[in-house]
Design a protein around this motif. Structure first.
Motif, PDB file in Angstrom:
ATOM      1  N   TYR A 327      24.104  -1.832 -31.841  1.00 29.34           N
ATOM      2  CA  TYR A 327      24.728  -2.868 -32.659  1.00 29.34           C
ATOM      3  C   TYR A 327      24.539  -4.219 -31.980  1.00 29.34           C
ATOM      4  N   GLN A 328      24.074  -5.176 -32.739  1.00 28.38           N
ATOM      5  CA  GLN A 328      23.969  -6.544 -32.246  1.00 28.38           C
ATOM      6  C   GLN A 328      25.007  -7.379 -32.994  1.00 28.38           C
ATOM      7  N   LEU A 329      26.026  -7.827 -32.256  1.00 24.02           N
ATOM      8  CA  LEU A 329      27.175  -8.482 -32.873  1.00 24.02           C
ATOM      9  C   LEU A 329      26.905  -9.958 -33.093  1.00 24.02           C
ATOM     10  N   ARG A 330      27.442 -10.467 -34.198  1.00 27.12           N
ATOM     11  CA  ARG A 330      27.386 -11.897 -34.438  1.00 27.12           C
ATOM     12  C   ARG A 330      28.399 -12.598 -33.531  1.00 27.12           C
ATOM     13  N   PRO A 331      28.223 -13.864 -33.248  1.00 22.69           N
ATOM     14  CA  PRO A 331      29.206 -14.591 -32.427  1.00 22.69           C
ATOM     15  C   PRO A 331      30.603 -14.484 -33.021  1.00 22.69           C
ATOM     16  N   GLY A 332      31.557 -14.101 -32.188  1.00 26.87           N
ATOM     17  CA  GLY A 332      32.942 -13.978 -32.634  1.00 26.87           C
ATOM     18  C   GLY A 332      33.274 -12.653 -33.283  1.00 26.87           C
ATOM     19  N   GLY A 333      32.340 -11.702 -33.293  1.00 22.82           N
ATOM     20  CA  GLY A 333      32.591 -10.438 -33.961  1.00 22.82           C
ATOM     21  C   GLY A 333      33.037  -9.322 -33.053  1.00 22.82           C
ATOM     22  N   HIS A 334      33.320  -9.619 -31.776  1.00 23.37           N
ATOM     23  CA  HIS A 334      33.668  -8.565 -30.838  1.00 23.37           C
ATOM     24  C   HIS A 334      35.026  -7.925 -31.174  1.00 23.37           C
ATOM     25  N   THR A 335      35.986  -8.756 -31.622  1.00 23.65           N
ATOM     26  CA  THR A 335      37.317  -8.220 -31.894  1.00 23.65           C
ATOM     27  C   THR A 335      37.287  -7.202 -33.025  1.00 23.65           C
ATOM     28  N   SER A 336      36.644  -7.547 -34.137  1.00 26.71           N
ATOM     29  CA  SER A 336      36.576  -6.622 -35.269  1.00 26.71           C
ATOM     30  C   SER A 336      35.784  -5.368 -34.919  1.00 26.71           C
ATOM     31  N   PHE A 337      34.780  -5.517 -34.072  1.00 19.60           N
ATOM     32  CA  PHE A 337      33.989  -4.345 -33.687  1.00 19.60           C
ATOM     33  C   PHE A 337      34.833  -3.372 -32.861  1.00 19.60           C
ATOM     34  N   ARG A 338      35.635  -3.905 -31.944  1.00 24.11           N
ATOM     35  CA  ARG A 338      36.502  -3.023 -31.149  1.00 24.11           C
ATOM     36  C   ARG A 338      37.535  -2.335 -32.037  1.00 24.11           C
ATOM     37  N   THR A 339      37.996  -3.025 -33.071  1.00 23.28           N
ATOM     38  CA  THR A 339      38.935  -2.394 -34.012  1.00 23.28           C
ATOM     39  C   THR A 339      38.278  -1.210 -34.717  1.00 23.28           C
ATOM     40  N   LEU A 340      37.031  -1.397 -35.143  1.00 18.26           N
ATOM     41  CA  LEU A 340      36.301  -0.304 -35.772  1.00 18.26           C
ATOM     42  C   LEU A 340      36.086   0.850 -34.796  1.00 18.26           C
ATOM     43  N   GLN A 341      35.833   0.527 -33.528  1.00 22.18           N
ATOM     44  CA  GLN A 341      35.676   1.575 -32.527  1.00 22.18           C
ATOM     45  C   GLN A 341      36.940   2.416 -32.409  1.00 22.18           C
ATOM     46  N   ARG A 342      38.104   1.743 -32.389  1.00 23.00           N
ATOM     47  CA  ARG A 342      39.370   2.478 -32.276  1.00 23.00           C
ATOM     48  C   ARG A 342      39.616   3.342 -33.512  1.00 23.00           C
ATOM     49  N   ASP A 343      39.231   2.838 -34.688  1.00 25.50           N
ATOM     50  CA  ASP A 343      39.409   3.631 -35.904  1.00 25.50           C
ATOM     51  C   ASP A 343      38.560   4.906 -35.866  1.00 25.50           C
ATOM     52  N   LEU A 344      37.335   4.772 -35.368  1.00 23.15           N
ATOM     53  CA  LEU A 344      36.459   5.942 -35.286  1.00 23.15           C
ATOM     54  C   LEU A 344      36.949   6.953 -34.257  1.00 23.15           C
ATOM     55  N   ALA A 345      37.637   6.475 -33.229  1.00 25.29           N
ATOM     56  CA  ALA A 345      38.108   7.369 -32.169  1.00 25.29           C
ATOM     57  C   ALA A 345      39.373   8.125 -32.553  1.00 25.29           C
ATOM     58  N   ARG A 346      40.070   7.741 -33.628  1.00 25.84           N
ATOM     59  CA  ARG A 346      41.297   8.424 -34.020  1.00 25.84           C
ATOM     60  C   ARG A 346      40.999   9.825 -34.541  1.00 25.84           C
ATOM     61  N   PRO A 347      41.942  10.753 -34.363  1.00 23.20           N
ATOM     62  CA  PRO A 347      41.741  12.106 -34.895  1.00 23.20           C
ATOM     63  C   PRO A 347      41.591  12.050 -36.403  1.00 23.20           C
ATOM     64  N   PRO A 348      40.712  12.859 -36.978  1.00 24.86           N
ATOM     65  CA  PRO A 348      40.493  12.831 -38.427  1.00 24.86           C
ATOM     66  C   PRO A 348      41.664  13.484 -39.156  1.00 24.86           C
ATOM     67  N   PRO A 349      41.863  13.148 -40.412  1.00 25.56           N
ATOM     68  CA  PRO A 349      42.901  13.816 -41.208  1.00 25.56           C
ATOM     69  C   PRO A 349      42.640  15.309 -41.284  1.00 25.56           C
ATOM     70  N   SER A 350      43.691  16.070 -41.528  1.00 25.35           N
ATOM     71  CA  SER A 350      43.561  17.526 -41.581  1.00 25.35           C
ATOM     72  C   SER A 350      42.599  17.911 -42.697  1.00 25.35           C
ATOM     73  N   GLY A 351      41.831  18.919 -42.394  1.00 23.36           N
ATOM     74  CA  GLY A 351      40.887  19.413 -43.399  1.00 23.36           C
ATOM     75  C   GLY A 351      39.530  18.741 -43.325  1.00 23.36           C
ATOM     76  N   ARG A 352      39.337  17.737 -42.427  1.00 21.71           N
ATOM     77  CA  ARG A 352      38.055  17.069 -42.301  1.00 21.71           C
ATOM     78  C   ARG A 352      37.493  17.316 -40.910  1.00 21.71           C
TER      79      ARG A 352
END
Length: 357
Positions: A327-352
């Motif tokens: 991923y090549q981030l645009r200037p100022g996009g580091h915060t939103s990217f880290r948020t997406l990283q945390r979302d991906l790291a969360r346990p998935p809902p049951s059944g998935r």
């Protein structure tokens, strides 16, 4: 006789492809370029000794007995390789079928500008360089009147020049760009072709063989260094196989051309023509060279998105596949990217099923 030559060529190609493929696994990718240079030096060192021994033995004994003895030697050498088990190897096993593997290789080459340019540069060197190997026996027999042992010694000087040249040009290789080094080696080869077109002195031709050996291994090792340094592991063996196939094909096709030209006109005209073609190829290598290795990856299309390279379906029994996304981030996009990283790291809902990585 022709079928035997074809079989020997197929065996040599198989050995070379296998060896070039496992080399990075033995020494590691950072040292693969140096290993390719030393491999070329050792191989051509054997080429320096082999023709001398072969020429002397051919003078002392019958050719039938000599080739029979060589066949026995090769058969004996196969025994330890056949019995050696694969222990502690870092090379991954693959169960990919041959036809899907060939299709994937074709797609890779079609979508990689760098690989296409590498194969093109290799081709335009291979065709004119074949003139020397095709017509050198004619020059040795008709113009220089050499015996079999003398011709073996003459051919052995090519391998001697390759070994000496590898050591001598190492400092020059470090100071020059890859494109400039390939251009210099091609120009040296072109000068030898032009000289052989007119020279009749055995000593001068012997010196030229040393020069051509150094330029031959210098240019050829540059292709392998580039391939080992840029190609992904999963495709490296296939592209190296394609490189050897194209280069040997250019040697065969070029030999037909120069042999026909020598018959129609003269060997001198064939050598002079090959020299001019080689000089044009060396100029192209300096001006255009090889596209930087970054273009080996898929390029951006007009919309700014990555162009998808179609992949064949992965069979269940195939080896695991790793997909790397940078991923090549645009200037100022580091915060939103880290948020997406945390979302991906969360346990998935049951059944998935959880995401891998």
């Amino acid at each position: 006789m022709l079928a035997t030559v074809v079989a020997v060529g197929a065996g040599l190609s198989t050995i070379t492809i296998t060896w070039q493929s496992i080399m990075p696994h033995i020494v590691g990718r950072p040292l693969a370029g140096t290993a390719a240079i030393l491999d070329g030096a050792s191989y051509n060192g054997a080429r320096a000794i082999g023709p001398i021994i072969g020429g002397a033995l051919l003078t002392a004994t019958a050719s039938e007995a000599l080739f029979l003895a060589l066949g026995v030697v090769f058969a004996v050498l196969v025994v330890p390789l056949r019995s050696r088990r694969r222990v502690g190897s870092a090379m991954p096993r693959s169960s990919e079928r041959m036809l899907p593997a060939l299709a994937a290789s074709t797609r890779f080459v079609r979508n990689s500008a760098w690989t296409r340019r590498l194969l093109y540069r290799l081709s335009v060197f291979g065709v004119p360089s074949s003139c020397l190997w095709a017509l050198l026996p004619v020059i040795a027999h008709e113009r220089l009147s050499l015996s079999s042992s003398q011709f073996g010694l003459m051919f052995g000087l090519v391998g001697f020049g390759a070994v000496v040249g590898t050591v001598a040009v190492m400092p020059l290789r470090r100071r020059m760009t890859q494109n400039a080094f390939i251009c210099a080696g091609s120009l040296a080869y072109a000068a030898v072709l032009a000289a052989i077109a007119t020279v009749s002195n055995v000593v001068v031709v012997a010196v030229l063989m040393v020069v051509v050996g150094a330029s031959w291994v210098g240019v050829q090792s540059s292709w392998m260094i580039a391939a080992h340094g840029a190609l992904p592991t999963w495709i490296r063996a296939r592209v190296i196989a394609l490189m050897l196939l194209i280069f040997q094909g250019c040697q065969a096709f070029g030999s037909l051309i120069w042999g026909a030209l020598a018959d129609i006109l003269s060997p001198e005209v064939a050598f002079a023509t090959a020299s001019v073609v080689m000089m044009c190829a060396s100029t192209g290598a300096l001006v255009h060279g090889i596209v930087p290795a970054e273009t080996i990856s898929p390029t951006l299309d007009a919309a700014g998105t990555r162009t998808a390279v179609p992949l064949s379906p992965v069979a269940e029994e195939s080896a695991p596949v790793r997909v790397t996304v940078i991923y090549q981030l645009r200037p100022g996009g580091h915060t939103s990217f880290r948020t997406l990283q945390r979302d991906l790291a969360r346990p998935p809902p049951s059944g998935r099923a959880p995401l891998d990585g």
